[in-house]
Design a protein around this motif. Structure first.
Motif, short mmCIF file in Angstrom:
data_model
loop_
_atom_site.label_atom_id
_atom_site.label_comp_id
_atom_site.label_asym_id
_atom_site.label_seq_id
_atom_site.Cartn_x
_atom_site.Cartn_y
_atom_site.Cartn_z
N ASN A 18 0.89 -1.25 0.11
CA ASN A 18 -0.04 -0.15 0.14
C ASN A 18 1.13 1.32 0.10
O ASN A 18 0.50 2.38 -0.65
N MET A 19 1.77 1.22 0.79
CA MET A 19 2.81 2.40 0.52
C MET A 19 3.44 2.67 -0.70
O MET A 19 3.48 3.81 -1.17
N GLU A 21 1.63 1.85 -3.57
CA GLU A 21 0.75 2.28 -4.39
C GLU A 21 0.36 3.63 -4.09
O GLU A 21 -0.07 4.33 -5.09
N ASN A 22 0.63 4.20 -2.96
CA ASN A 22 0.32 5.59 -2.59
C ASN A 22 1.50 6.39 -2.68
O ASN A 22 1.44 7.57 -2.52
N TYR A 24 4.27 6.65 -0.55
CA TYR A 24 4.33 7.07 0.52
C TYR A 24 5.77 6.61 1.09
O TYR A 24 6.06 5.34 0.95
N LYS A 28 6.61 9.68 5.62
CA LYS A 28 5.20 10.34 5.21
C LYS A 28 4.11 9.49 5.80
O LYS A 28 3.17 10.01 6.45
N LEU A 29 4.19 8.07 5.82
CA LEU A 29 3.51 7.15 6.68
C LEU A 29 3.28 7.43 7.95
O LEU A 29 2.30 7.63 8.63
N PHE A 64 -4.60 4.47 4.25
CA PHE A 64 -4.82 3.67 2.89
C PHE A 64 -6.11 3.66 2.42
O PHE A 64 -6.26 3.18 1.12
N GLY A 65 -6.93 4.23 3.32
CA GLY A 65 -8.42 4.09 2.74
C GLY A 65 -9.04 2.98 2.63
O GLY A 65 -9.95 2.40 2.09
N GLN A 66 -8.62 2.10 3.69
CA GLN A 66 -8.80 0.69 3.71
C GLN A 66 -10.11 0.65 4.85
O GLN A 66 -10.22 1.59 5.68
#
Length: 453
Positions: A18-19, A21-22, A24, A28-29, A64-66
């Protein structure tokens, strides 16, 4: 032989994915999730990695919008290994699973925990946290796990779980309430005194809603005996200076003593033992002698005084003293919270002695129309019995159509409460007056029986 991609799926691989894909970075995370950057690095890159908390996982899911509960099925590896269980991580995880309805995760973890009998205390801790936070329904499966696993029926975990389970399932359903009473009743005397006070009061109240007056008497007597013993012990501790040993109960001690007399008085009144009931009413009408009263205690004493005065009026009416009626009406007007139980008492007396209360019913009509909004089990019980008595009153007065409407209201109440004794009474009375029912009333009757209302 290669390992499948599904087999390689882990919390850390999913976070890394997910990092990417975004777009990050670690910093940042950390900034977006609020997870300490050093801790985040140790979680994702150390070998062996630092364990992740469920709160940190939830924070990253949001970033992550999960959806809530993301990767929960993989989280047990953070808590359970072959040689140890991490209670600090497992308890919050199970609490969150319960809050989110992740029964699949709960069942998977519990099956592992039940292999280790000592871990039953973890399930109890989860249940207690949910119960104390007001999530009683969610706590039920965990208390049931404890009861099924704990071999010693005298152990504190087992007995408290039985009590909490009894409290958690109490509600408007009469059948469920009676089952809960039967299941818990054998364990009531194994509780510590502070919990036993609460338990006996709850048992008496539950039997009150079911109109099991002999059982109300039994638990009220037990509550009185225990309340007196605890009161005397508290006075002794005060005399020898042990003021730091505070009594840990849900209510002030004076409540348990007062309620024991109040419930005993009600039970005797409902069995038409008015003279004996009056002795108990006088006991709780004036509790100013009770020592150890703080601000809360004094407020409770005032409540008992109001209830006692109301019930003395009610007893007088039930004994046929109609001269008290106007005085009682003035009292109810000054104390609107007493109108529901007060009107129930008055209409019972009116049906018993055949006197007219039409003007009084008009006087309190606004309150009467709102009675069916109550959701409290005791109010619901009073509600049902008021409208049941009201229908009797109107049948006697020849207001048949109005009486049938009220009877149907009672039928609906008894159905929703699973109060089968009341349900059967309503059906019997409806069939008795069937020739006078309108087509609309017959349709409503059928709709209630078919569960369409």
């Amino acid at each position: 032989m290669g390992t499948s991609k599904a087999m390689l799926k882990s919390i850390r691989s999913e976070i890394h994915s997910n990092m990417r894909e975004n777009g990050y970075t670690l910093s940042k995370l950390s900034e977006l999730s609020g997870v300490n950057p050093g801790h985040l690095s140790e979680i994702l890159n150390s070998n062996p990695p630092r364990a992740i908390t469920i709160g940190q996982l939830d924070a990253m899911a949001m970033v992550f919008g999960q959806p809530p509960g993301w990767l929960y099925e993989l989280y047990p590896e953070e808590c359970i290994s072959e040689d140890r269980i991490s209670r600090p991580r497992l308890v919050p995880y199970l609490v969150r699973c319960a809050e989110l309805g992740r029964q699949d995760c709960i069942e998977a973890v519990v099956s592992k925990l039940l292999e280790k009998p000592k871990s039953v205390s973890i399930l109890f801790t989860v249940a207690e946290e949910l119960f104390q936070n007001g999530k009683k329904a969610s706590s039920v499966p965990f208390y049931q796990f404890v009861i099924e696993t704990e071999k010693d029926s005298h152990s504190e975990l087992f007995v408290i779980s039985q009590y909490r389970l009894f409290r958690a399932v109490q509600g408007a359903n009469a059948e469920d309430n009676w089952k809960a009473i039967i299941r818990f009743e054998p364990y009531r005397n194994r509780l510590s005194e502070n919990l036993q006070l609460d338990a006996l009061l709850q048992l008496a109240n539950a039997c009150y809603t079911l109109q099991k007056w002999k059982d109300v008497e039994k638990y009220a007597d037990e509550l009185r005996t225990l309340a007196i013993a605890v009161y005397q012990d508290q006075l002794r501790k005060k005399d020898i200076g042990k003021t730091e040993e505070r009594l840990d109960t849900e209510r002030h001690l004076v409540v348990y003593y007062g309620q024991s007399s109040l419930l005993k008085g009600i039970a005797l009144t409902m069995q038409e033992e008015y003279e004996e009931a009056e002795k108990h009413v006088h006991e709780y009408t004036d509790l100013s002698w009770f020592e150890l009263l703080d601000e809360i205690g004094y407020k409770e004493v005032k409540k008992f005084n109001v209830w006692g005065r109301a019930n003395l009026y009610g007893l007088g009416l039930k004994k046929g003293n109609l001269n008290l009626l106007s005085e009682y009406v003035d009292f109810l007007t000054e104390h609107p919270n007493e109108i529901l139980p007060g009107m129930l008492t008055i209409i019972e007396a009116a049906n018993q002695h055949g006197f007219c209360i039409d003007e009084l019913l008009d006087h309190f009509s606004a309150h009467l129309s709102s009675f069916h909004d109550h959701q409290n089990p005791i109010n619901l019980s009073q509600n049902f019995h008021f409208w049941d008595q009201k229908s009797e009153y109107d049948f006697r007065k020849g207001r048949t159509s109005q009486a049938i409407d009220e009877l149907l209201l009672c039928l609906d109440f008894s159905d929703k409460m699973a109060y089968y004794h009341g349900f059967k009474r309503c059906i019997t009375k409806f069939w008795k007056h069937l020739p006078h029912a309108s087509n609309e009333q017959k349709d409503r009757y059928q709709a209630i029986l078919e569960g369409r209302v």
